[in-house]
Design a protein around this motif. Sequence first.
Motif, PDB file in Angstrom:
ATOM      1  N   TYR A   1       7.273  -0.605 131.456  1.00  0.00           N
ATOM      2  CA  TYR A   1       6.604  -1.226 130.314  1.00  0.00           C
ATOM      3  C   TYR A   1       7.594  -1.406 129.162  1.00  0.00           C
ATOM      4  O   TYR A   1       7.579  -2.440 128.474  1.00  0.00           O
ATOM      5  N   ALA A   2       8.440  -0.423 128.945  1.00  0.00           N
ATOM      6  CA  ALA A   2       9.429  -0.506 127.868  1.00  0.00           C
ATOM      7  C   ALA A   2      10.418  -1.626 128.130  1.00  0.00           C
ATOM      8  O   ALA A   2      10.798  -2.355 127.206  1.00  0.00           O
ATOM      9  N   ARG A   3      10.842  -1.784 129.374  1.00  0.00           N
ATOM     10  CA  ARG A   3      11.791  -2.855 129.700  1.00  0.00           C
ATOM     11  C   ARG A   3      11.156  -4.228 129.508  1.00  0.00           C
ATOM     12  O   ARG A   3      11.811  -5.169 129.056  1.00  0.00           O
ATOM     13  N   TYR A   4       9.867  -4.342 129.863  1.00  0.00           N
ATOM     14  CA  TYR A   4       9.155  -5.606 129.623  1.00  0.00           C
ATOM     15  C   TYR A   4       9.129  -5.901 128.119  1.00  0.00           C
ATOM     16  O   TYR A   4       9.450  -7.023 127.691  1.00  0.00           O
ATOM     17  N   ALA A   5       8.754  -4.911 127.324  1.00  0.00           N
ATOM     18  CA  ALA A   5       8.674  -5.100 125.872  1.00  0.00           C
ATOM     19  C   ALA A   5      10.042  -5.430 125.292  1.00  0.00           C
ATOM     20  O   ALA A   5      10.163  -6.308 124.416  1.00  0.00           O
ATOM     21  N   ASP A   6      11.085  -4.769 125.756  1.00  0.00           N
ATOM     22  CA  ASP A   6      12.437  -5.057 125.274  1.00  0.00           C
ATOM     23  C   ASP A   6      12.807  -6.508 125.539  1.00  0.00           C
ATOM     24  O   ASP A   6      13.371  -7.192 124.674  1.00  0.00           O
ATOM     25  N   ALA A   7      12.510  -6.981 126.752  1.00  0.00           N
ATOM     26  CA  ALA A   7      12.851  -8.354 127.118  1.00  0.00           C
ATOM     27  C   ALA A   7      12.070  -9.356 126.278  1.00  0.00           C
ATOM     28  O   ALA A   7      12.611 -10.377 125.820  1.00  0.00           O
ATOM     29  N   LEU A   8      10.782  -9.068 126.036  1.00  0.00           N
ATOM     30  CA  LEU A   8       9.958  -9.972 125.228  1.00  0.00           C
ATOM     31  C   LEU A   8      10.466 -10.016 123.792  1.00  0.00           C
ATOM     32  O   LEU A   8      10.623 -11.087 123.199  1.00  0.00           O
ATOM     33  N   LEU A   9      10.744  -8.856 123.212  1.00  0.00           N
ATOM     34  CA  LEU A   9      11.222  -8.822 121.836  1.00  0.00           C
ATOM     35  C   LEU A   9      12.575  -9.514 121.714  1.00  0.00           C
ATOM     36  O   LEU A   9      12.857 -10.166 120.698  1.00  0.00           O
ATOM     37  N   ALA A  10      13.415  -9.397 122.722  1.00  0.00           N
ATOM     38  CA  ALA A  10      14.707 -10.072 122.687  1.00  0.00           C
ATOM     39  C   ALA A  10      14.542 -11.589 122.673  1.00  0.00           C
ATOM     40  O   ALA A  10      15.246 -12.307 121.950  1.00  0.00           O
TER      41      ALA A  10
END
Length: 294
Positions: free
Chosen positions: A282-291
Amino acid sequence: MHIALVTCDALAQYQSTGVTDEDHQLAAHLRARGLDVTFASWSDAAVRWEGFDAAVLKSPWDYFDRPAEFHRWLDELDRRGVRLLNPTSIVRPNADKSYLRDMEAAGVPIVPTRWLPRGSRVDTAALLAELGQPDKLVLKPTVSGGAKDTFALTPAEAAAATAQLQALVDASDFMAQPFLPQIQTAGEWSLVFFGGQLSHCLRKTPKSGDFRVQHMFGGGIHAETPPADIQALAADIVQRFAPGCLYARVDGVENGTGGFWLMELELIEPFLYLDSAGPAAYARYADALLALLS
């Protein structure tokens, strides 16, 4: 930022008892990262899509039942200047599995396939011979999901179902592939990427006696790491065919001779198995979206 997580009105009919509600878990993680998240059905005419900073495709699982309407929706987003993740330019061709034909021409190894354009004559005996598969044939629409109108037939079953199959091919494009017995034993791989980077991998297996690995049909999910050469091939596929995408899921099967065949490059509405991979996914998904939003 205000984000729409795009879903569908018919979501309940595709959900499985005992499987984590990935959409709401993801929304909670994104909200914890400071995003304002709203669920919105792609077919809801009342939604003001231009009011969002971005719309993120998550579970529009009925799009393949209404493909013309779905494409009109994509056109409308472009007309309104709405940012969609994944981008509309990539979503459009990915909605029809004939994209695999182009990928094969570009050197990607896919499951051996014969293409049956709408109105083609269905000759299952000839298809079995062409595919070098004397035992069983798989036929499915090029626009489909969740194993809809997908058949795995022995020669006798295929001959008996010729009229039914012909009626389906008269109505839409189909594809024919050999039945792959290794799916019943070894299963198939799913490699999930966020922002072009590998996040997690799973092996999916059908329940005993079935060939469908989807969890709605009782398929099993096992967090495993495939061989390095499969990871490298999947990463190359994502880099070449999913540039600028928030997420991608590479589905494929080992071909029995040391290679890997791509089955699908899922860029519209794949289940991402986030819960199976743990909180870090979930954190990796959020990181990619925020990027992508920065």
